[in-house]
Design an enzyme around this catalytic site. Structure first.
Site, mmCIF file in Angstrom:
data_model
loop_
_atom_site.group_PDB
_atom_site.id
_atom_site.type_symbol
_atom_site.label_atom_id
_atom_site.label_comp_id
_atom_site.label_asym_id
_atom_site.label_seq_id
_atom_site.Cartn_x
_atom_site.Cartn_y
_atom_site.Cartn_z
ATOM 1 N N SER A 153 37.675 -81.795 -8.839
ATOM 2 C CA SER A 153 38.644 -82.043 -9.906
ATOM 3 C C SER A 153 40.062 -81.973 -9.374
ATOM 4 C CB SER A 153 38.459 -81.026 -11.030
ATOM 5 O OG SER A 153 38.453 -79.726 -10.513
ATOM 6 N N HIS A 176 34.004 -88.031 -11.140
ATOM 7 C CA HIS A 176 34.465 -86.819 -11.823
ATOM 8 C C HIS A 176 33.957 -86.771 -13.259
ATOM 9 C CE1 HIS A 176 37.995 -84.129 -13.261
ATOM 10 N NE2 HIS A 176 36.976 -83.414 -12.862
HETATM 11 N N1 3HC Z 1 24.654 -79.903 -23.976
HETATM 12 C C1 3HC Z 1 24.303 -80.893 -24.787
HETATM 13 N N2 3HC Z 1 25.017 -81.270 -25.875
HETATM 14 C C2 3HC Z 1 26.121 -80.563 -26.148
HETATM 15 C C3 3HC Z 1 26.556 -79.511 -25.323
HETATM 16 C C4 3HC Z 1 25.775 -79.180 -24.205
HETATM 17 N N3 3HC Z 1 26.096 -78.201 -23.354
HETATM 18 N N4 3HC Z 1 27.704 -79.016 -25.833
HETATM 19 C C5 3HC Z 1 27.987 -79.741 -26.927
HETATM 20 N N5 3HC Z 1 27.027 -80.686 -27.112
HETATM 21 C C6 3HC Z 1 26.985 -81.694 -28.150
HETATM 22 C C7 3HC Z 1 26.326 -81.187 -29.421
HETATM 23 O O1 3HC Z 1 24.974 -81.522 -29.463
HETATM 24 C C8 3HC Z 1 27.105 -81.913 -30.506
HETATM 25 O O2 3HC Z 1 26.612 -83.178 -30.752
HETATM 26 P P1 3HC Z 1 26.868 -83.907 -32.177
HETATM 27 O O3 3HC Z 1 28.208 -83.515 -32.678
HETATM 28 O O4 3HC Z 1 26.789 -85.369 -31.885
HETATM 29 O O5 3HC Z 1 25.786 -83.399 -33.032
HETATM 30 C C9 3HC Z 1 28.475 -82.126 -29.908
HETATM 31 O O6 3HC Z 1 28.348 -81.983 -28.507
HETATM 32 C C10 3HC Z 1 29.427 -81.138 -30.467
HETATM 33 O O7 3HC Z 1 28.930 -79.811 -30.209
HETATM 34 P P2 3HC Z 1 28.991 -78.602 -31.232
HETATM 35 O O8 3HC Z 1 28.872 -79.118 -32.646
HETATM 36 O O9 3HC Z 1 28.055 -77.544 -30.822
HETATM 37 O O10 3HC Z 1 30.381 -77.957 -30.974
HETATM 38 P P3 3HC Z 1 31.770 -78.578 -31.121
HETATM 39 O O11 3HC Z 1 31.839 -79.614 -32.185
HETATM 40 O O12 3HC Z 1 32.650 -77.404 -31.191
HETATM 41 O O13 3HC Z 1 31.982 -79.338 -29.735
HETATM 42 C C11 3HC Z 1 32.646 -79.486 -27.515
HETATM 43 C C12 3HC Z 1 31.879 -78.679 -28.512
HETATM 44 C C13 3HC Z 1 31.923 -80.811 -27.237
HETATM 45 C C14 3HC Z 1 32.695 -78.654 -26.238
HETATM 46 C C15 3HC Z 1 34.077 -79.789 -28.099
HETATM 47 O O14 3HC Z 1 34.679 -78.602 -28.498
HETATM 48 C C16 3HC Z 1 34.980 -80.466 -27.102
HETATM 49 O O15 3HC Z 1 34.913 -81.673 -26.926
HETATM 50 N N6 3HC Z 1 35.874 -79.681 -26.467
HETATM 51 C C17 3HC Z 1 36.782 -80.170 -25.446
HETATM 52 C C18 3HC Z 1 36.041 -80.202 -24.135
HETATM 53 C C19 3HC Z 1 36.888 -80.786 -23.058
HETATM 54 O O16 3HC Z 1 38.038 -81.156 -23.211
HETATM 55 N N7 3HC Z 1 36.274 -80.854 -21.871
HETATM 56 C C20 3HC Z 1 36.969 -81.299 -20.702
HETATM 57 C C21 3HC Z 1 37.461 -80.112 -19.977
HETATM 58 S S1 3HC Z 1 38.400 -80.556 -18.566
HETATM 59 C C22 3HC Z 1 37.226 -80.781 -17.386
HETATM 60 O O17 3HC Z 1 36.048 -80.621 -17.562
HETATM 61 C C23 3HC Z 1 37.760 -81.228 -16.089
HETATM 62 C C24 3HC Z 1 37.618 -80.203 -15.037
HETATM 63 O O18 3HC Z 1 37.842 -80.861 -13.809
HETATM 64 C C25 3HC Z 1 38.598 -79.069 -15.163
#
Ligand code: 3HC
Length: 322
Positions: A153, A176
């Site tokens: 990253s 990524h």
């Molecule tokens: N495995 C499978 N599915 C998952 C999951 C996992 N670990 N985590 C979440 N999901 C799915 C759920 O099934 C759900 O699906 P649906 O809405 O279609 O039914 C959906 O994702 C939403 O999950 P939840 O309802 O449990 O929870 P939230 O609505 O709170 O969403 C989240 C959780 C997807 C993590 C959301 O909060 C989000 O998008 N957050 C931001 C994450 C982000 O920005 N990530 C990037 C980080 S930066 C990075 O990774 C780069 C690195 O280099 C630093």
């Protein structure tokens, strides 16, 4: 709950490539067998989405304990995916899970597993020496056509690729993924100057087959997403540090006022405060970004010094112990 096969799966001739280019003109390599190195959160997520897309995947890490941890992460996550795909039908959920898991093998020896691999995706620790040492050892034994990718990253892909031969560098890109991998729909394909068009097209096809949307980026600090996201998260810490708003209100503001799924501080906890600091400090050291974006932040440093790394340690800006 041991559902992963230990031996390498048999070559499946029925798998077809996900694209229709003329192979005679483009000499594309069909990606069928994938090796993912690193069974942590990112590595296991990449294994999962590739296996769900019917690739034969070998998950590699240095210890059995690390592999078991990766299997556990996949086991929990894939149930969520299956429930979402087939909400009314438990038999179909189980069939989906069984099929995906049957595509996964595990190994503690990257060099031994590399022979039959079309695509390697590395997701180990963010340390350039470790990554270069790994790729150097793989380059010596991998097929000349095998594509090498890093999920880094924050490190320059070009620099990591320097550990390999000039020929391999044409087949060495950044891939990524984002956390949580099974849920986040984006993959940044980082094209160095050396990467050829057919290799890039192969990676586009692979990414799309895993259900993700690829974007093409140059090998610049943070690529696209982290170049925007990391300064944004750091600015949230600076608002907190200046006492201009509470942590809760900063997050509420960005969720309700800007439609973010998480506020910047909760997101920092999610990514890991140590990871955030590692990226910022790396950029500061390289002088790749304006000082204003990468200057130290006392609140962040203090949380880290107390062992509060975010969700993974049970506490970061917020408390997750309950
Ligand atoms: N495995 C499978 N599915 C998952 C999951 C996992 N670990 N985590 C979440 N999901 C799915 C759920 O099934 C759900 O699906 P649906 O809405 O279609 O039914 C959906 O994702 C939403 O999950 P939840 O309802 O449990 O929870 P939230 O609505 O709170 O969403 C989240 C959780 C997807 C993590 C959301 O909060 C989000 O998008 N957050 C931001 C994450 C982000 O920005 N990530 C990037 C980080 S930066 C990075 O990774 C780069 C690195 O280099 C630093």
């Amino acid at each position: 709950m041991l559902f992963f096969t230990r031996a390498r799966p048999l070559f499946n001739k029925t798998l077809v490539s996900a694209y229709n280019f003329s192979t005679s003109a483009r000499q594309l390599k069909d990606i069928r067998n994938v090796t993912v190195i690193g069974a942590g959160l990112m590595g296991s997520g990449i294994v999962q989405v590739a296996a769900q897309a019917d690739y034969k995947v070998t998950m590699v890490d240095t210890t059995e304990a690390a592999l078991e941890n990766g299997q556990k992460i996949i086991g929990n996550s894939i149930k969520r995916v299956a429930r979402k795909k087939f909400p009314e039908d438990e038999a179909q959920q189980q069939a989906f899970i069984d099929k995906a898991l049957s595509n996964i093998s595990t190994s503690t020896d990257a060099v031994k597993t590399i022979g039959n691999t079309d695509l390697v995706v590395e997701a180990i620790v963010e340390n350039i020496d470790a990554k270069q040492a790994l790729f150097k050892s793989l380059d010596a034994v991998a097929d000349k056509d095998t594509i090498f990718c890093t999920n880094t990253s924050s490190l320059p892909v070009t620099k990591i690729a320097e550990a390999t031969s000039p020929e391999r560098r044409q087949r060495f890109a950044g891939l990524h993924f984002f956390n949580p991998v099974p849920a986040m729909k984006l993959v940044e394909i980082v094209r160095t100057e050396a990467v050829t068009d057919p290799v890039y097209e192969d990676l586009v096809a692979f990414t799309k087959k895993t259900g993700k949307t690829p974007v093409e980026c140059k090998d610049t600090p943070g690529f696209i997403v982290n170049r925007l996201l990391i300064p944004y998260m750091m600015e949230a810490f600076r608002i907190l540090e200046r006492g201009e708003a509470s942590a809760k209100d900063i997050d509420t503001a960005m969720k309700l006022g800007a439609g973010m799924p998480m506020g910047p501080l909760e997101l920092s906890d999610f990514v890991g405060l140590d990871t955030l600091k590692f990226i910022v400090d790396g950029w500061a050291k390289e002088g790749s970004l304006d000082d204003a974006y990468v200057k130290p932040c006392a609140i962040l440093d203090e949380l880290i010094s107390q062992g509060h790394y975010g969700r993974k340690s049970g506490r970061g800006v917020f408390d997750y112990s309950k």
